[in-house]
Design a protein around this motif. Structure first.
Motif, PDB file in Angstrom:
ATOM      1  N   ASP A  18       0.818  -1.214   0.000  1.00  0.00           N
ATOM      2  CA  ASP A  18       0.000   0.000   0.000  1.00  0.00           C
ATOM      3  C   ASP A  18       0.851   1.262   0.000  1.00  0.00           C
ATOM      4  O   ASP A  18       0.509   2.252  -0.661  1.00  0.00           O
ATOM      5  CB  ASP A  18      -0.935   0.004   1.210  1.00  0.00           C
ATOM      6  N   GLU A  19       1.966   1.240   0.743  1.00  0.00           N
ATOM      7  CA  GLU A  19       2.843   2.409   0.795  1.00  0.00           C
ATOM      8  C   GLU A  19       3.446   2.706  -0.568  1.00  0.00           C
ATOM      9  O   GLU A  19       3.472   3.856  -1.026  1.00  0.00           O
ATOM     10  CB  GLU A  19       3.959   2.188   1.818  1.00  0.00           C
ATOM     11  N   LEU A  20       3.927   1.663  -1.234  1.00  0.00           N
ATOM     12  CA  LEU A  20       4.537   1.844  -2.552  1.00  0.00           C
ATOM     13  C   LEU A  20       3.491   2.260  -3.576  1.00  0.00           C
ATOM     14  O   LEU A  20       3.744   3.136  -4.413  1.00  0.00           O
ATOM     15  CB  LEU A  20       5.239   0.556  -2.991  1.00  0.00           C
ATOM     16  N   TYR A  21       2.311   1.659  -3.503  1.00  0.00           N
ATOM     17  CA  TYR A  21       1.270   2.048  -4.453  1.00  0.00           C
ATOM     18  C   TYR A  21       0.847   3.499  -4.250  1.00  0.00           C
ATOM     19  O   TYR A  21       0.645   4.238  -5.227  1.00  0.00           O
ATOM     20  CB  TYR A  21       0.031   1.153  -4.359  1.00  0.00           C
ATOM     21  N   ALA A  22       0.723   3.936  -2.999  1.00  0.00           N
ATOM     22  CA  ALA A  22       0.342   5.326  -2.727  1.00  0.00           C
ATOM     23  C   ALA A  22       1.377   6.282  -3.323  1.00  0.00           C
ATOM     24  O   ALA A  22       1.021   7.317  -3.910  1.00  0.00           O
ATOM     25  CB  ALA A  22       0.209   5.551  -1.227  1.00  0.00           C
ATOM     26  N   LEU A  23       2.648   5.925  -3.194  1.00  0.00           N
ATOM     27  CA  LEU A  23       3.716   6.747  -3.764  1.00  0.00           C
ATOM     28  C   LEU A  23       3.607   6.752  -5.288  1.00  0.00           C
ATOM     29  O   LEU A  23       3.780   7.802  -5.931  1.00  0.00           O
ATOM     30  CB  LEU A  23       5.077   6.203  -3.322  1.00  0.00           C
ATOM     31  N   TYR A  24       3.315   5.598  -5.861  1.00  0.00           N
ATOM     32  CA  TYR A  24       3.186   5.496  -7.317  1.00  0.00           C
ATOM     33  C   TYR A  24       2.003   6.316  -7.821  1.00  0.00           C
ATOM     34  O   TYR A  24       2.150   7.107  -8.757  1.00  0.00           O
ATOM     35  CB  TYR A  24       3.020   4.027  -7.730  1.00  0.00           C
ATOM     36  N   GLU A  25       0.850   6.143  -7.216  1.00  0.00           N
ATOM     37  CA  GLU A  25      -0.333   6.851  -7.691  1.00  0.00           C
ATOM     38  C   GLU A  25      -0.179   8.369  -7.533  1.00  0.00           C
ATOM     39  O   GLU A  25      -0.529   9.133  -8.441  1.00  0.00           O
ATOM     40  CB  GLU A  25      -1.586   6.393  -6.945  1.00  0.00           C
ATOM     41  N   ASP A  26       0.344   8.789  -6.387  1.00  0.00           N
ATOM     42  CA  ASP A  26       0.557  10.233  -6.167  1.00  0.00           C
ATOM     43  C   ASP A  26       1.505  10.800  -7.218  1.00  0.00           C
ATOM     44  O   ASP A  26       1.281  11.902  -7.739  1.00  0.00           O
ATOM     45  CB  ASP A  26       1.123  10.485  -4.764  1.00  0.00           C
ATOM     46  N   TYR A  28       2.165   9.521 -10.227  1.00  0.00           N
ATOM     47  CA  TYR A  28       1.496   9.497 -11.535  1.00  0.00           C
ATOM     48  C   TYR A  28       0.602  10.720 -11.709  1.00  0.00           C
ATOM     49  O   TYR A  28       0.645  11.394 -12.747  1.00  0.00           O
ATOM     50  CB  TYR A  28       0.677   8.214 -11.685  1.00  0.00           C
ATOM     51  N   ARG A  29      -0.205  11.020 -10.712  1.00  0.00           N
ATOM     52  CA  ARG A  29      -1.141  12.145 -10.833  1.00  0.00           C
ATOM     53  C   ARG A  29      -0.393  13.482 -10.826  1.00  0.00           C
ATOM     54  O   ARG A  29      -0.766  14.418 -11.550  1.00  0.00           O
ATOM     55  CB  ARG A  29      -2.171  12.088  -9.710  1.00  0.00           C
ATOM     56  N   LYS A  30       0.669  13.566 -10.042  1.00  0.00           N
ATOM     57  CA  LYS A  30       1.451  14.807  -9.973  1.00  0.00           C
ATOM     58  C   LYS A  30       2.122  15.123 -11.300  1.00  0.00           C
ATOM     59  O   LYS A  30       2.198  16.288 -11.713  1.00  0.00           O
ATOM     60  CB  LYS A  30       2.501  14.693  -8.868  1.00  0.00           C
ATOM     61  N   TYR A  31       2.607  14.089 -11.982  1.00  0.00           N
ATOM     62  CA  TYR A  31       3.371  14.291 -13.217  1.00  0.00           C
ATOM     63  C   TYR A  31       2.603  13.872 -14.466  1.00  0.00           C
ATOM     64  O   TYR A  31       3.195  13.722 -15.533  1.00  0.00           O
ATOM     65  CB  TYR A  31       4.709  13.540 -13.145  1.00  0.00           C
ATOM     66  N   LYS A  32       1.302  13.723 -14.327  1.00  0.00           N
ATOM     67  CA  LYS A  32       0.507  13.317 -15.480  1.00  0.00           C
ATOM     68  C   LYS A  32       0.652  14.306 -16.643  1.00  0.00           C
ATOM     69  O   LYS A  32       0.614  13.914 -17.811  1.00  0.00           O
ATOM     70  CB  LYS A  32      -0.965  13.167 -15.103  1.00  0.00           C
ATOM     71  N   HIS A 111      15.615   9.194 -27.268  1.00  0.00           N
ATOM     72  CA  HIS A 111      14.669   9.667 -26.253  1.00  0.00           C
ATOM     73  C   HIS A 111      14.929   9.050 -24.888  1.00  0.00           C
ATOM     74  O   HIS A 111      14.624   9.649 -23.859  1.00  0.00           O
ATOM     75  CB  HIS A 111      13.229   9.384 -26.700  1.00  0.00           C
ATOM     76  N   TYR A 112      15.495   7.840 -24.868  1.00  0.00           N
ATOM     77  CA  TYR A 112      15.777   7.172 -23.593  1.00  0.00           C
ATOM     78  C   TYR A 112      16.814   7.956 -22.776  1.00  0.00           C
ATOM     79  O   TYR A 112      16.766   7.946 -21.541  1.00  0.00           O
ATOM     80  CB  TYR A 112      16.224   5.726 -23.821  1.00  0.00           C
ATOM     81  N   GLN A 113      17.733   8.627 -23.455  1.00  0.00           N
ATOM     82  CA  GLN A 113      18.699   9.473 -22.749  1.00  0.00           C
ATOM     83  C   GLN A 113      18.016  10.704 -22.163  1.00  0.00           C
ATOM     84  O   GLN A 113      18.274  11.095 -21.014  1.00  0.00           O
ATOM     85  CB  GLN A 113      19.819   9.883 -23.699  1.00  0.00           C
ATOM     86  N   PHE A 114      17.127  11.312 -22.946  1.00  0.00           N
ATOM     87  CA  PHE A 114      16.404  12.477 -22.459  1.00  0.00           C
ATOM     88  C   PHE A 114      15.447  12.098 -21.324  1.00  0.00           C
ATOM     89  O   PHE A 114      15.199  12.902 -20.423  1.00  0.00           O
ATOM     90  CB  PHE A 114      15.647  13.142 -23.605  1.00  0.00           C
ATOM     91  N   SER A 115      14.911  10.871 -21.373  1.00  0.00           N
ATOM     92  CA  SER A 115      14.040  10.415 -20.290  1.00  0.00           C
ATOM     93  C   SER A 115      14.803  10.373 -18.968  1.00  0.00           C
ATOM     94  O   SER A 115      14.283  10.792 -17.921  1.00  0.00           O
ATOM     95  CB  SER A 115      13.477   9.024 -20.609  1.00  0.00           C
ATOM     96  N   VAL A 116      16.026   9.881 -18.999  1.00  0.00           N
ATOM     97  CA  VAL A 116      16.852   9.853 -17.792  1.00  0.00           C
ATOM     98  C   VAL A 116      17.124  11.267 -17.300  1.00  0.00           C
ATOM     99  O   VAL A 116      17.030  11.555 -16.096  1.00  0.00           O
ATOM    100  CB  VAL A 116      18.184   9.110 -18.055  1.00  0.00           C
ATOM    101  N   LEU A 117      17.431  12.158 -18.212  1.00  0.00           N
ATOM    102  CA  LEU A 117      17.719  13.553 -17.859  1.00  0.00           C
ATOM    103  C   LEU A 117      16.523  14.201 -17.160  1.00  0.00           C
ATOM    104  O   LEU A 117      16.671  14.839 -16.105  1.00  0.00           O
ATOM    105  CB  LEU A 117      18.071  14.333 -19.126  1.00  0.00           C
ATOM    106  N   LEU A 118      15.334  14.016 -17.709  1.00  0.00           N
ATOM    107  CA  LEU A 118      14.142  14.632 -17.137  1.00  0.00           C
ATOM    108  C   LEU A 118      13.690  13.942 -15.853  1.00  0.00           C
ATOM    109  O   LEU A 118      13.165  14.590 -14.942  1.00  0.00           O
ATOM    110  CB  LEU A 118      13.004  14.601 -18.166  1.00  0.00           C
ATOM    111  N   ALA A 119      13.884  12.638 -15.772  1.00  0.00           N
ATOM    112  CA  ALA A 119      13.402  11.888 -14.613  1.00  0.00           C
ATOM    113  C   ALA A 119      14.332  11.963 -13.413  1.00  0.00           C
ATOM    114  O   ALA A 119      13.889  11.725 -12.281  1.00  0.00           O
ATOM    115  CB  ALA A 119      13.195  10.419 -15.002  1.00  0.00           C
ATOM    116  N   GLU A 120      15.581  12.313 -13.633  1.00  0.00           N
ATOM    117  CA  GLU A 120      16.580  12.235 -12.550  1.00  0.00           C
ATOM    118  C   GLU A 120      16.158  12.953 -11.265  1.00  0.00           C
ATOM    119  O   GLU A 120      16.202  12.361 -10.175  1.00  0.00           O
ATOM    120  CB  GLU A 120      17.927  12.765 -13.053  1.00  0.00           C
ATOM    121  N   PRO A 121      15.745  14.227 -11.303  1.00  0.00           N
ATOM    122  CA  PRO A 121      15.369  14.883 -10.040  1.00  0.00           C
ATOM    123  C   PRO A 121      14.119  14.281  -9.401  1.00  0.00           C
ATOM    124  O   PRO A 121      13.979  14.294  -8.174  1.00  0.00           O
ATOM    125  CB  PRO A 121      15.134  16.339 -10.456  1.00  0.00           C
ATOM    126  N   ILE A 122      13.241  13.731 -10.225  1.00  0.00           N
ATOM    127  CA  ILE A 122      12.019  13.102  -9.702  1.00  0.00           C
ATOM    128  C   ILE A 122      12.368  11.798  -8.995  1.00  0.00           C
ATOM    129  O   ILE A 122      11.921  11.541  -7.862  1.00  0.00           O
ATOM    130  CB  ILE A 122      11.019  12.837 -10.843  1.00  0.00           C
TER     131      ILE A 122
END
Length: 256
Positions: A18-26, A28-32, A111-122
């Protein structure tokens, strides 16, 4: 064909945390808006097919399905080999799948390189929330799963392999990862539209992962060979995946 809330419900069930899912759903919605913006650019600038919110949720669900099967058959994940709990693997697979395609908003090429760049701080923030001590290792493994989702990059972890295979399975009714121009009629488009359904199932001890593909006609094999097969071969699970193709009265099988 797929609904957001249904996919989230299925992801919750697969995570069994439940803890991991709550983090995932939050998250997902934050970065939708990241996924929506990526999809807007892919559809309207590149004029390719869906790479948005439904795609990342579907990839997450399928990657977790692969991970669950591996666990059942006793195949150790990379996190487990490093002495970490299985929940680490769930984290890596879930967030690796969630953010694997956001780099498309910058450019399709690499695009996979840019995905890492954008996702890193998240991922940095998420890893610190989930793991207090070895958060940097967790972050690195998750960014690795994002980076290796493309078949051009060999996978180095089991978790990354789950993500890349799941990504390659999203090819139903024109959803193929083989980018094709929406208004162009060629083998790419014809084969993409031939795929009706894809399911990930349990196999046997020799090939624990079974991917079943239903298609209208054999032109769909082009999608299987050009995307899914290449992704499996770039993973650490090559040799453990059987692809079963149903086309009318014909059934074809191959171990990849």
């Amino acid at each position: 064909m797929y609904a957001e809330e249904q996919l989230l419900s299925e992801i919750k069930e697969l995570l069994e945390n439940d803890e991991l899912y709550a983090l995932y759903e939050d998250t997902y919605r934050k970065y939708k808006y990241y996924f929506d913006t990526t999809n807007y650019i892919v559809l309207n600038v590149y004029q390719f097919n869906d790479h948005g919110a439904i795609h990342v949720l579907l990839t997450t669900r399928r990657a977790l399905e692969v991970l669950k099967i591996l666990k059942k058959f006793g195949i150790e994940t990379t996190a487990e080999k490093l002495g970490k709990p299985f929940d680490w693997s769930k984290f890596i697979v879930s967030f690796g799948a969630l953010f694997h395609d956001i780099g498309n908003m910058i450019h399709r090429d690499n695009h996979y390189q840019f995905s890492v760049l954008l996702a890193e701080p998240i991922i940095d923030e998420l890893a610190k929330k989930f793991e207090k001590k070895d958060w940097l290792l967790l972050k690195a493994l998750t960014l690795n799963a994002i980076y290796t989702h493309d078949e051009a990059v060999p996978c180095t972890t089991i978790e990354g392999s789950c993500v890349t295979i799941a990504d390659g399975c999203d090819m139903e009714e024109g959803r193929s990862r083989l980018a094709y121009k929406k208004d162009k009629v060629d083998i790419h488009a014809v084969s993409a539209l031939a795929i009706d359904k894809v399911e990930i199932k349990e196999g046997d001890e020799d090939t624990p992962i079974l991917v079943e593909v239903w298609m209208k006609h054999l032109a769909g094999i082009f999608q299987v060979d050009e995307i899914l097969t290449k992704k499996v071969k770039s993973s650490l699970l090559s040799g453990k995946v059987k692809i079963r193709i149903h086309a009318g009265e014909e059934t074809l099988e191959k171990v990849v």
